[in-house]
Scaffold this motif. Structure first.
Motif, short mmCIF file in Angstrom:
data_model
loop_
_atom_site.label_atom_id
_atom_site.label_comp_id
_atom_site.label_asym_id
_atom_site.label_seq_id
_atom_site.Cartn_x
_atom_site.Cartn_y
_atom_site.Cartn_z
N LYS A 1 0.84 -1.20 0.00
CA LYS A 1 0.00 0.00 0.00
C LYS A 1 0.87 1.25 0.00
O LYS A 1 0.61 2.20 -0.75
N GLU A 2 1.91 1.26 0.81
CA GLU A 2 2.78 2.44 0.89
C GLU A 2 3.54 2.63 -0.42
O GLU A 2 3.74 3.77 -0.87
N GLU A 3 3.99 1.54 -1.04
CA GLU A 3 4.68 1.65 -2.33
C GLU A 3 3.72 2.14 -3.42
O GLU A 3 4.12 2.88 -4.31
N MET A 4 2.47 1.72 -3.33
CA MET A 4 1.48 2.16 -4.32
C MET A 4 1.26 3.66 -4.23
O MET A 4 1.03 4.34 -5.25
N LYS A 5 1.31 4.22 -3.03
CA LYS A 5 1.19 5.67 -2.88
C LYS A 5 2.28 6.40 -3.66
O LYS A 5 2.05 7.48 -4.21
N LYS A 6 3.47 5.80 -3.71
CA LYS A 6 4.57 6.42 -4.46
C LYS A 6 4.34 6.28 -5.97
O LYS A 6 4.61 7.20 -6.74
N LEU A 7 3.82 5.12 -6.38
CA LEU A 7 3.63 4.89 -7.81
C LEU A 7 2.59 5.83 -8.41
O LEU A 7 2.76 6.31 -9.54
N VAL A 8 1.50 6.09 -7.68
CA VAL A 8 0.45 6.94 -8.25
C VAL A 8 0.96 8.36 -8.53
O VAL A 8 0.37 9.08 -9.35
N GLN A 9 2.07 8.73 -7.90
CA GLN A 9 2.64 10.06 -8.16
C GLN A 9 3.13 10.19 -9.59
O GLN A 9 3.25 11.30 -10.12
N LYS A 10 3.41 9.06 -10.25
CA LYS A 10 3.94 9.08 -11.62
C LYS A 10 2.85 8.91 -12.67
O LYS A 10 3.15 8.89 -13.87
N ALA A 11 1.61 8.78 -12.24
CA ALA A 11 0.51 8.50 -13.17
C ALA A 11 -0.11 9.78 -13.71
O ALA A 11 -0.13 10.82 -13.05
N ASP A 12 -0.64 9.67 -14.93
CA ASP A 12 -1.51 10.71 -15.47
C ASP A 12 -2.94 10.49 -15.01
O ASP A 12 -3.68 11.44 -14.80
N ILE A 13 -3.31 9.22 -14.87
CA ILE A 13 -4.66 8.85 -14.46
C ILE A 13 -4.56 7.70 -13.47
O ILE A 13 -3.77 6.76 -13.66
N ILE A 14 -5.36 7.74 -12.40
CA ILE A 14 -5.50 6.59 -11.51
C ILE A 14 -6.97 6.22 -11.42
O ILE A 14 -7.85 7.09 -11.54
N THR A 15 -7.24 4.92 -11.19
CA THR A 15 -8.63 4.46 -11.17
C THR A 15 -8.90 3.56 -9.96
O THR A 15 -9.28 2.39 -10.12
N PRO A 16 -8.71 4.04 -8.75
CA PRO A 16 -8.99 3.19 -7.58
C PRO A 16 -10.49 2.96 -7.42
O PRO A 16 -11.32 3.80 -7.80
N ASN A 17 -10.85 1.81 -6.85
CA ASN A 17 -12.23 1.69 -6.38
C ASN A 17 -12.35 2.42 -5.04
O ASN A 17 -11.36 2.97 -4.53
N PHE A 18 -13.54 2.41 -4.46
CA PHE A 18 -13.77 3.18 -3.24
C PHE A 18 -12.86 2.71 -2.10
O PHE A 18 -12.30 3.54 -1.36
N THR A 19 -12.70 1.41 -1.96
CA THR A 19 -11.83 0.86 -0.91
C THR A 19 -10.39 1.32 -1.11
O THR A 19 -9.72 1.76 -0.16
N GLU A 20 -9.90 1.24 -2.34
CA GLU A 20 -8.51 1.60 -2.64
C GLU A 20 -8.27 3.09 -2.45
O GLU A 20 -7.21 3.50 -1.97
N ALA A 21 -9.26 3.91 -2.79
CA ALA A 21 -9.14 5.35 -2.55
C ALA A 21 -8.99 5.62 -1.05
O ALA A 21 -8.17 6.46 -0.63
N ALA A 22 -9.77 4.92 -0.24
CA ALA A 22 -9.68 5.09 1.22
C ALA A 22 -8.29 4.69 1.73
O ALA A 22 -7.70 5.39 2.56
#
Length: 293
Positions: free
Chosen positions: A131-152
């Motif tokens: 989860k913590e590594e994913m927070k770093k990865l989304v910084q490099k994205a143009d678009i992210i598509t989490p579901n409601f759980t993942e956004a939380a």
């Protein structure tokens, strides 16, 4: 990037031998939409993890550096890099380097579907480190598509199905501040109407919030998030704007669920994708997207 007649996507997802999810849906959807899929399997599973137990799981982390080194020697480039399920926390760092190497062209669309969990819980193969590594990865994205759980999880917020639309807008904005210009949250609850769910989105470029509503059908099919994001990616690569891409994705998933709901088979196998792929090449009727005030 050289011009080519068919656009090319690097699809970085797991491969499940049985069950319609991840590469099993990414490849046919994008191929049907006229896009070449270059698959990067992050793990190989006998089945997907949604509803199956004692599945075989092979983490391919150690194979990825050599995989990508070969692509570098071939001087491959991509119109889109599209990531999904990861097999380990170390793997996320390797994919981050891949984005640096292959996504440095400003025209390359980077889409991160931050696969972490659903229904308020992490998936069985996910860890807090991931989860913590994913927070770093989304910084490099143009678009992210989490579901409601993942956004939380990305925002370290409680999973509250009674959340108000003003708070969902705040979530979209805060996720955008992490890096991505466009944020899409799927399966967002509509606390004012238990028979409806929403896909909501924010585009930082024009500071607009969007919503597409769909009637809730009381059935859960694994892989629908993968299918939705794949249609979204294909639509954007075809030149559609964000609200149209959202609308196309929701209409396709709704059709897939409706085609599957009345059939007698285990829902854990996923939607009957084969019955609705042809819809992707039918004339599209814009019908349901709204601006959120």
């Amino acid at each position: 990037m050289n011009k080519r007649s068919v656009q090319r996507v690097a699809a970085i997802h797991d491969l499940s031998g049985f069950g319609r999810s991840s590469l099993s849906v990414v490849v046919p959807i994008l191929s049907t939409m006229g896009i070449q899929v270059c698959s990067v399997p992050t793990a190989v599973l006998s089945t997907h993890t949604g509803g199956f137990e004692k599945y075989s799981f092979v983490d391919l982390t150690d194979y990825l550096p050599g995989f990508f080194e070969h692509w570098k020697r071939l001087k491959l480039d991509f119109d889109c890099i599209y990531t999904g399920f990861f097999g380990s926390s170390r793997q996320i760092g390797i994919i981050s380097e891949f984005i640096d190497d292959f996504g440095n062209n400003p025209d390359t669309l980077v889409v991160v579907d931050p696969v972490l969990g659903d229904n308020g819980h992490l998936y069985s193969t996910m860890t807090v480190d991931m989860k913590e590594e994913m927070k770093k990865l989304v910084q490099k994205a143009d678009i992210i598509t989490p579901n409601f759980t993942e956004a939380a999880y990305l925002l370290d917020q409680p999973y509250d199905l009674n959340i108000k639309i003003k708070d969902l807008k705040r979530w979209l904005y805060e996720l955008s501040q992490m890096g991505p210009e466009k944020v899409v949250i799927t399966s967002a609850p509509a606390c004012e109407d238990t028979k409806t769910t929403h896909v909501i989105a924010y585009n930082r470029e024009d500071d607009r919030y969007w919503k597409v509503s769909c009637v809730y059908i009381p059935a859960h099919y694994p892989g629908t998030g993968d299918a939705f994001t794949s249609v979204l990616v294909g639509s954007l690569l075809q030149g559609d704007n964000l609200p149209i891409a959202l609308d196309r994705g929701v209409q396709f998933i709704t059709a897939a669920i409706r085609a599957s709901y009345g059939a007698s088979y285990p829902k854990r196998e996923g939607v009957l994708l084969e019955r609705v792929l042809g819809h992707l090449n039918m004339p599209f009727i814009i019908s349901s997207y709204e601006i959120i005030d």
